[in-house]
Design an enzyme around this catalytic site. Structure first.
Site, PDB file in Angstrom:
ATOM      1  N   SER A 184     -24.093 -32.900  -7.035  1.00 23.78           N
ATOM      2  CA  SER A 184     -23.121 -32.370  -6.082  1.00 23.78           C
ATOM      3  C   SER A 184     -22.182 -33.429  -5.520  1.00 23.78           C
ATOM      4  O   SER A 184     -21.067 -33.112  -5.116  1.00 23.78           O
ATOM      5  CB  SER A 184     -23.838 -31.645  -4.949  1.00 23.78           C
ATOM      6  OG  SER A 184     -24.820 -32.468  -4.373  1.00 23.78           O
ATOM      7  N   HIS A 212     -23.501 -25.956  -8.784  1.00 21.82           N
ATOM      8  CA  HIS A 212     -22.089 -26.254  -9.046  1.00 21.82           C
ATOM      9  C   HIS A 212     -21.635 -25.940 -10.466  1.00 21.82           C
ATOM     10  O   HIS A 212     -20.448 -26.067 -10.770  1.00 21.82           O
ATOM     11  CB  HIS A 212     -21.796 -27.723  -8.729  1.00 21.82           C
ATOM     12  CG  HIS A 212     -21.940 -28.044  -7.281  1.00 21.82           C
ATOM     13  ND1 HIS A 212     -20.945 -27.783  -6.358  1.00 21.82           N
ATOM     14  CD2 HIS A 212     -22.976 -28.557  -6.583  1.00 21.82           C
ATOM     15  CE1 HIS A 212     -21.363 -28.152  -5.159  1.00 21.82           C
ATOM     16  NE2 HIS A 212     -22.591 -28.624  -5.264  1.00 21.82           N
ATOM     17  N   LYS A 244     -20.793 -21.328  -3.690  1.00 22.54           N
ATOM     18  CA  LYS A 244     -19.882 -22.241  -4.388  1.00 22.54           C
ATOM     19  C   LYS A 244     -18.900 -21.383  -5.197  1.00 22.54           C
ATOM     20  O   LYS A 244     -18.071 -20.723  -4.596  1.00 22.54           O
ATOM     21  CB  LYS A 244     -20.696 -23.221  -5.244  1.00 22.54           C
ATOM     22  CG  LYS A 244     -21.852 -23.873  -4.452  1.00 22.54           C
ATOM     23  CD  LYS A 244     -21.475 -25.130  -3.706  1.00 22.54           C
ATOM     24  CE  LYS A 244     -22.385 -25.533  -2.566  1.00 22.54           C
ATOM     25  NZ  LYS A 244     -23.720 -26.011  -2.907  1.00 22.54           N
TER      26      LYS A 244
HETATM   27  C1  LIG Z   1     -24.907 -26.438  -1.986  1.00 22.55           C
HETATM   28  C2  LIG Z   1     -26.143 -26.764  -2.737  1.00 22.55           C
HETATM   29  C3  LIG Z   1     -27.368 -26.206  -2.378  1.00 22.55           C
HETATM   30  C4  LIG Z   1     -27.537 -25.410  -1.108  1.00 22.55           C
HETATM   31  O1  LIG Z   1     -27.025 -24.131  -1.230  1.00 22.55           O
HETATM   32  P1  LIG Z   1     -26.679 -23.332   0.115  1.00 22.55           P
HETATM   33  O2  LIG Z   1     -26.597 -21.925  -0.337  1.00 22.55           O
HETATM   34  O3  LIG Z   1     -25.396 -23.879   0.605  1.00 22.55           O
HETATM   35  O4  LIG Z   1     -27.815 -23.584   1.063  1.00 22.55           O
HETATM   36  C5  LIG Z   1     -28.471 -26.459  -3.176  1.00 22.55           C
HETATM   37  N1  LIG Z   1     -28.367 -27.239  -4.274  1.00 22.55           N
HETATM   38  C6  LIG Z   1     -27.208 -27.828  -4.633  1.00 22.55           C
HETATM   39  C7  LIG Z   1     -27.167 -28.688  -5.841  1.00 22.55           C
HETATM   40  C8  LIG Z   1     -26.062 -27.606  -3.868  1.00 22.55           C
HETATM   41  O5  LIG Z   1     -24.923 -28.202  -4.202  1.00 22.55           O
END
Ligand SMILES: *Cc1c(COP(=O)(O)O)cnc(C)c1O
Length: 393
Positions: A184, A212, A244
């Site tokens: 990320s 992502h 995302k």
């Molecule tokens: C954003 C993210 C999460 C968390 O997801 P949320 O729904 O925002 O809690 C988990 N893993 C990765 C790799 C992320 O980028």
């Protein structure tokens, strides 16, 4: 107690963060045109290069309409957890559509990705097992490992050979390997074919968090597993998030019927929390449908990513090894990152500085993200402003 407990004081903690350039301040953002990348940050107009709305679905008319219609029908709150009366027809339909989308037997929807990872890892890991994670994994995978009570091992970023050596040294018990699909903060991909091969040889269970990659990577947007042509045989547990590329909120785990039923029984972050609002599930179903029906969104954001890299390289801007819409610009010091971010804001671009503890010390950076909603001119102007901001004074 003969002596009173020591008082808890916050001032020194905050002062210490301040002195190291690590104190966080939230900015208040307003959107006047939600379908565009234009925002106001503390009253100043700028182009948002930080959102994870890669496909521009957060304000897609069909997604908004599905959300509003469902709220009218079902109300706003889910009213209970999934195991009481919170599990509604919209959640069930979303789970079935995601199972078809990911090609897995079953899916379970969680309220956030953070909770999905905590719930998955804890429910998955048996007593006496060991958990192996990439050094740059998302905080929620790391915390899931800690909560599971298993012995934890972090292998160097992207190093399948180091993972295999560590797995080979394990003397007893099950082994679970956790990795982001797309990292990320760096935007690079995990070497999943090599990790999967190591897991297969050593009998380890591999779980991939594709927060992502989903909607962005692969020939049809199925994510990093489609990109590498891997299936459930190699990666039995797949995590995806809705916040995302799908532009909504929430997350899921996809896998075998047995794995998902185990999560229903044992994932504490599923059992002991209120279900996602059904209107969010409805909006997510609409977003998933749009992402499939409009592949040009994925092609556009990837084309913009290539364009950004080409222009930035020509301007001598220090790029990372990422081919995804997450583009880090490595600057090293936290102060440099903050100063450059502020200089960009003055020029009308919002790009946040990412500092420890989110990334390792000495790797502070700008992290910018591209989206279908950016125009070519936004990217061209951003690169010109970045080159100015980074030029020696
Ligand atoms: C954003 C993210 C999460 C968390 O997801 P949320 O729904 O925002 O809690 C988990 N893993 C990765 C790799 C992320 O980028």
């Amino acid at each position: 107690m003969a002596v009173p407990a020591a008082p808890i004081s916050f001032g020194p903690v905050l002062a210490d963060l301040e002195s190291r350039g690590l104190r966080r301040r939230r900015r208040t953002v307003q959107r006047r045109k939600p379908e565009s990348a234009e925002i106001e940050v503390d009253g100043q107009r700028c182009v948002d290069f930080c959102s994870n709305d890669y496909l521009g679905l957060a304000a897609h008319p069909e997604v908004i309409a599905a959300f509003i219609d469902a709220a009218r029908i079902h109300g706003v709150g889910a009213r209970a957890s999934h195991l009481i009366t919170g599990h509604q027809a919209e959640h069930e339909a979303l789970e079935q559509e995601l199972a078809a989308f990911t090609g897995r037997e079953r899916v379970i929807v969680f309220s956030t990705g953070y909770m999905a990872n905590l719930g998955l890892v804890r429910a998955l890991v048996p007593r006496g097992a060991a958990v192996y994670g990439d050094a740059l994994n998302h905080a929620s995978l790391i915390d899931g490992g800690r909560l599971s009570g298993a012995a934890l091992h972090r292998y160097p970023h992207g190093d399948a050979a180091a993972l295999e050596r560590a797995l080979a040294e394990q003397e007893s018990g099950a082994a679970v390997v956790l990795t982001d699909g797309v990292f990320s903060m760096d935007g690079d991909l995990a070497p999943l074919p090599a990790l999967a091969a190591s897991c297969k040889r050593q009998g380890a269970f591999l779980a991939v968090d594709d927060a992502h990659g989903l909607g962005v990577l692969g020939a049809t947007g199925r994510g990093v597993l489609e990109h590498f042509r891997l299936t459930e045989l190699e990666v039995p547990a797949l995590v995806g998030t809705f916040g995302k590329a799908l532009g909504t909120f929430g997350a899921f785990v996809a896998g075998s019927a047995e794995l998902i039923d185990t999560l229903v029984q044992r994932a504490r972050t599923y059992m002991y929390t209120t279900a996602l609002p059904p209107a969010v599930a409805a909006a997510t179903r609409a977003a998933l449908a749009v992402s499939v029906a409009e592949p040009w969104r994925r092609e556009r954001v990837l084309a913009l990513t290539r364009r950004f890299r080409q222009l930035a390289r020509a301007a001598g801007i220090p790029l990372g090894a990422s081919e995804t819409p997450i583009q880090p610009i490595l600057l090293g010091g936290a102060d440099d990152a903050v100063r450059t971010s502020n200089a960009l804001l003055e020029r009308g671009f919002f790009v946040t500085a990412i500092r420890p503890p989110t990334v390792p010390a000495g790797t502070s950076r700008l992290r910018l993200t591209l989206s279908t909603v950016h125009r070519d001119i936004d990217v061209e102007n951003l690169v010109a402003s970045l080159a100015e901001a980074l030029a020696p004074a």
